[in-house]
Scaffold this active site. Structure first.
Site, PDB file in Angstrom:
ATOM      1  N   ASP A 142       0.837  -1.584  28.344  1.00  0.00           N
ATOM      2  CA  ASP A 142       0.287  -0.838  29.483  1.00  0.00           C
ATOM      3  C   ASP A 142       0.089  -1.770  30.670  1.00  0.00           C
ATOM      4  O   ASP A 142      -0.721  -2.694  30.601  1.00  0.00           O
ATOM      5  CB  ASP A 142      -1.053  -0.210  29.049  1.00  0.00           C
ATOM      6  CG  ASP A 142      -1.706   0.645  30.120  1.00  0.00           C
ATOM      7  OD1 ASP A 142      -1.094   0.866  31.186  1.00  0.00           O
ATOM      8  OD2 ASP A 142      -2.836   1.101  29.870  1.00  0.00           O
ATOM      9  N   GLY A 143       0.840  -1.498  31.726  1.00  0.00           N
ATOM     10  CA  GLY A 143       0.684  -2.246  32.970  1.00  0.00           C
ATOM     11  C   GLY A 143       1.976  -2.891  33.423  1.00  0.00           C
ATOM     12  O   GLY A 143       2.498  -3.768  32.746  1.00  0.00           O
ATOM     13  N   GLY A 144       2.498  -2.405  34.540  1.00  0.00           N
ATOM     14  CA  GLY A 144       3.702  -3.005  35.118  1.00  0.00           C
ATOM     15  C   GLY A 144       5.002  -2.711  34.384  1.00  0.00           C
ATOM     16  O   GLY A 144       5.990  -3.418  34.574  1.00  0.00           O
ATOM     17  N   SER A 194       1.379   7.373  32.832  1.00  0.00           N
ATOM     18  CA  SER A 194      -0.047   7.327  33.154  1.00  0.00           C
ATOM     19  C   SER A 194      -0.308   8.217  34.357  1.00  0.00           C
ATOM     20  O   SER A 194       0.190   7.948  35.453  1.00  0.00           O
ATOM     21  CB  SER A 194      -0.462   5.886  33.465  1.00  0.00           C
ATOM     22  OG  SER A 194      -1.727   5.910  34.082  1.00  0.00           O
ATOM     23  N   ASP A 217      -6.237   7.486  31.844  1.00  0.00           N
ATOM     24  CA  ASP A 217      -7.051   6.289  32.065  1.00  0.00           C
ATOM     25  C   ASP A 217      -8.475   6.667  32.462  1.00  0.00           C
ATOM     26  O   ASP A 217      -8.722   7.123  33.577  1.00  0.00           O
ATOM     27  CB  ASP A 217      -6.409   5.412  33.140  1.00  0.00           C
ATOM     28  CG  ASP A 217      -5.168   4.701  32.616  1.00  0.00           C
ATOM     29  OD1 ASP A 217      -5.286   3.995  31.595  1.00  0.00           O
ATOM     30  OD2 ASP A 217      -4.091   4.865  33.212  1.00  0.00           O
ATOM     31  N   GLY A 224      -7.743  -1.681  35.228  1.00  0.00           N
ATOM     32  CA  GLY A 224      -8.476  -1.225  36.400  1.00  0.00           C
ATOM     33  C   GLY A 224      -7.638  -0.470  37.414  1.00  0.00           C
ATOM     34  O   GLY A 224      -8.105   0.504  37.985  1.00  0.00           O
ATOM     35  N   PHE A 225      -6.397  -0.918  37.597  1.00  0.00           N
ATOM     36  CA  PHE A 225      -5.597  -0.315  38.655  1.00  0.00           C
ATOM     37  C   PHE A 225      -4.128  -0.208  38.249  1.00  0.00           C
ATOM     38  O   PHE A 225      -3.635  -1.041  37.494  1.00  0.00           O
ATOM     39  CB  PHE A 225      -5.694  -1.162  39.936  1.00  0.00           C
ATOM     40  CG  PHE A 225      -7.101  -1.259  40.456  1.00  0.00           C
ATOM     41  CD1 PHE A 225      -7.628  -0.285  41.289  1.00  0.00           C
ATOM     42  CD2 PHE A 225      -7.922  -2.316  40.061  1.00  0.00           C
ATOM     43  CE1 PHE A 225      -8.945  -0.364  41.745  1.00  0.00           C
ATOM     44  CE2 PHE A 225      -9.243  -2.409  40.502  1.00  0.00           C
ATOM     45  CZ  PHE A 225      -9.748  -1.422  41.352  1.00  0.00           C
ATOM     46  N   GLY A 226      -3.466   0.826  38.793  1.00  0.00           N
ATOM     47  CA  GLY A 226      -2.028   0.947  38.612  1.00  0.00           C
ATOM     48  C   GLY A 226      -1.308   0.033  39.599  1.00  0.00           C
ATOM     49  O   GLY A 226      -1.923  -0.549  40.493  1.00  0.00           O
ATOM     50  N   GLY A 227      -0.007  -0.103  39.402  1.00  0.00           N
ATOM     51  CA  GLY A 227       0.831  -0.802  40.376  1.00  0.00           C
ATOM     52  C   GLY A 227       0.746  -2.314  40.361  1.00  0.00           C
ATOM     53  O   GLY A 227       1.154  -2.969  41.316  1.00  0.00           O
ATOM     54  N   MET A 235      -2.717  -4.900  26.683  1.00  0.00           N
ATOM     55  CA  MET A 235      -2.709  -4.784  28.146  1.00  0.00           C
ATOM     56  C   MET A 235      -1.789  -5.849  28.733  1.00  0.00           C
ATOM     57  O   MET A 235      -1.891  -7.026  28.378  1.00  0.00           O
ATOM     58  CB  MET A 235      -4.112  -4.985  28.725  1.00  0.00           C
ATOM     59  CG  MET A 235      -5.089  -3.831  28.509  1.00  0.00           C
ATOM     60  SD  MET A 235      -4.573  -2.231  29.159  1.00  0.00           S
ATOM     61  CE  MET A 235      -4.319  -2.548  30.896  1.00  0.00           C
ATOM     62  N   MET A 291     -11.564   2.637  29.405  1.00  0.00           N
ATOM     63  CA  MET A 291     -11.981   1.382  30.040  1.00  0.00           C
ATOM     64  C   MET A 291     -13.439   1.572  30.460  1.00  0.00           C
ATOM     65  O   MET A 291     -13.754   1.763  31.642  1.00  0.00           O
ATOM     66  CB  MET A 291     -11.053   1.075  31.218  1.00  0.00           C
ATOM     67  CG  MET A 291      -9.688   0.562  30.748  1.00  0.00           C
ATOM     68  SD  MET A 291      -8.409   0.743  31.991  1.00  0.00           S
ATOM     69  CE  MET A 291      -7.984   2.457  31.732  1.00  0.00           C
ATOM     70  N   MET A 346     -12.045   5.427  33.327  1.00  0.00           N
ATOM     71  CA  MET A 346     -12.717   4.200  33.799  1.00  0.00           C
ATOM     72  C   MET A 346     -14.112   4.554  34.290  1.00  0.00           C
ATOM     73  O   MET A 346     -14.297   5.579  34.944  1.00  0.00           O
ATOM     74  CB  MET A 346     -11.931   3.577  34.958  1.00  0.00           C
ATOM     75  CG  MET A 346     -10.475   3.314  34.654  1.00  0.00           C
ATOM     76  SD  MET A 346      -9.680   2.463  36.040  1.00  0.00           S
ATOM     77  CE  MET A 346      -7.957   2.527  35.526  1.00  0.00           C
ATOM     78  N   HIS A 397      -7.255   6.283  27.212  1.00  0.00           N
ATOM     79  CA  HIS A 397      -7.513   4.837  27.251  1.00  0.00           C
ATOM     80  C   HIS A 397      -8.875   4.635  27.910  1.00  0.00           C
ATOM     81  O   HIS A 397      -9.029   4.831  29.105  1.00  0.00           O
ATOM     82  CB  HIS A 397      -6.373   4.180  28.053  1.00  0.00           C
ATOM     83  CG  HIS A 397      -6.535   2.711  28.272  1.00  0.00           C
ATOM     84  ND1 HIS A 397      -5.798   2.024  29.223  1.00  0.00           N
ATOM     85  CD2 HIS A 397      -7.323   1.784  27.659  1.00  0.00           C
ATOM     86  CE1 HIS A 397      -6.153   0.751  29.198  1.00  0.00           C
ATOM     87  NE2 HIS A 397      -7.064   0.574  28.270  1.00  0.00           N
ATOM     88  N   HIS A 405      -0.736   9.672  29.301  1.00  0.00           N
ATOM     89  CA  HIS A 405      -1.713   8.584  29.194  1.00  0.00           C
ATOM     90  C   HIS A 405      -2.822   8.826  30.215  1.00  0.00           C
ATOM     91  O   HIS A 405      -2.569   8.966  31.412  1.00  0.00           O
ATOM     92  CB  HIS A 405      -1.012   7.249  29.455  1.00  0.00           C
ATOM     93  CG  HIS A 405      -1.871   6.045  29.281  1.00  0.00           C
ATOM     94  ND1 HIS A 405      -2.180   5.515  28.047  1.00  0.00           N
ATOM     95  CD2 HIS A 405      -2.501   5.254  30.187  1.00  0.00           C
ATOM     96  CE1 HIS A 405      -2.950   4.449  28.205  1.00  0.00           C
ATOM     97  NE2 HIS A 405      -3.168   4.272  29.494  1.00  0.00           N
TER      98      HIS A 405
HETATM   99  C1  DX5 Z   1      -4.466   0.066  34.255  1.00  0.00           C
HETATM  100  C2  DX5 Z   1      -4.180   1.297  33.440  1.00  0.00           C
HETATM  101  C3  DX5 Z   1      -2.758   1.680  33.380  1.00  0.00           C
HETATM  102  C4  DX5 Z   1      -2.108   1.985  34.705  1.00  0.00           C
HETATM  103  C5  DX5 Z   1      -0.679   1.541  34.600  1.00  0.00           C
HETATM  104  O1  DX5 Z   1      -5.770  -0.309  34.052  1.00  0.00           O
HETATM  105  O2  DX5 Z   1      -4.632   1.119  32.118  1.00  0.00           O
HETATM  106  O3  DX5 Z   1      -2.543   2.753  32.458  1.00  0.00           O
HETATM  107  O4  DX5 Z   1      -2.130   3.320  35.071  1.00  0.00           O
HETATM  108  O5  DX5 Z   1      -0.067   1.661  35.840  1.00  0.00           O
HETATM  109  P1  DX5 Z   1       1.301   0.949  36.187  1.00  0.00           P
HETATM  110  O6  DX5 Z   1       2.331   1.445  35.241  1.00  0.00           O
HETATM  111  O7  DX5 Z   1       1.556   1.372  37.606  1.00  0.00           O
HETATM  112  O8  DX5 Z   1       1.073  -0.538  36.054  1.00  0.00           O
HETATM  113 ZN    ZN Z   2      -4.080   2.647  30.579  1.00  0.00          ZN
END
Ligand code: DX5
Ligand code: ZN
Length: 225
Positions: free
Chosen positions: A176-178, A9, A36, A147-150, A142, A69, A38, A67, A34
């Site tokens: 997707d996520g974590g 991503s 994102d 909304g956010f990475g990490g 999901m 959002m 938003m 993706h 990927h």
């Molecule tokens: C979150 C995004 C993800 C995000 C994943 O809303 O859809 O694609 O970038 O980030 P990580 O891998 O750091 O959880």
């Molecule tokens: Zn995503």
């Protein structure tokens, strides 16, 4: 079983150097990028849209896994198609009334339709989009609140992945996520084959190793089944 696709991503990359970040991560073995998108409304964060996809498209031929959002995905189909997006993943939570039209429009613009579901949305809600004539080609489960990475991976989402894999053996199932070295085995053994990873890949000193570790995990689980 469908092939492993590792989709870093770019939300976790240096947006000021997007073309070189994309080239670097593809060089490290990524299959997809990927993206994102938003809108600051469906999620409390604002990122990129069609103009950035169009700019990036001039620098790469890679599959751009978009993706969405956003609250009104239909509004984005034409601009993203023109911009050179490859996959268009909309959220079922905002497409209950018009998913048939959305899928049709996405295909007519030459993109691959896919549907995503938030952690609180039951998996059964996407079955109609997989069973009819007008179908999506991938489901994105999901594993964090969008909304956010990490954020931290939610292992309880693997029940959704298992249900989808049992019912649709050849479907592309994305998580997707974590995702990263410590969570990939849970996702792969549940049946996910498309792996989105932001911080674990872009934050790694050796992204190629992280990508290959995740690919090996998916390949190994597939061989075992
Ligand atoms: C979150 C995004 C993800 C995000 C994943 O809303 O859809 O694609 O970038 O980030 P990580 O891998 O750091 O959880
Ligand atoms: Zn995503």
């Amino acid at each position: 079983m469908p092939k492993a696709k590792i989709a870093p991503s770019v939300l976790s990359s240096d947006f000021a150097n997007l073309a070189s970040e994309a080239a670097r991560i593809l060089q490290c073995g990524a299959d997809w990028l990927h993206m994102d998108i938003m809108d600051g409304h469906f999620v409390p964060n604002l990122t990129i849209g069609a103009p950035v996809i169009q700019s990036l498209r001039k620098h790469t031929e890679a599959y751009l896994d978009c993706h969405l959002m956003v609250t009104n995905p239909l509004d984005y189909v034409e601009p993203l198609g023109k911009a050179g997006a490859s996959g268009f993943t909309f959220h079922i939570e905002v497409a209950k009334e018009n998913w048939e039209e959305l899928i049709q429009q996405i295909k007519s613009k030459g993109m691959t339709p896919a549907v995503a579901l938030k952690p609180g949305t039951p998996v059964e809600e996407v079955y109609p989009l997989l069973d009819g004539e007008n179908r999506v080609e991938m489901v994105l489960v999901m594993t964090v609140e969008p909304g956010f990475g990490g954020q931290k991976f939610m292992p309880e989402m693997m029940d959704k992945v298992r249900s989808l894999r049992n019912k649709y053996p050849s479907l592309d199932i994305e998580v997707d996520g974590g995702l990263g070295p410590s969570t990939i085995d849970a996702a792969a053994s549940a049946g996910a084959n498309c792996i989105v990873a932001g911080s674990s890949v872009f934050g790694a000193s050796e992204p190629a190793q992280v990508i290959s570790l995740m690919r090996n995990s998916v390949d190994k689980m597939q061989q075992a089944n």
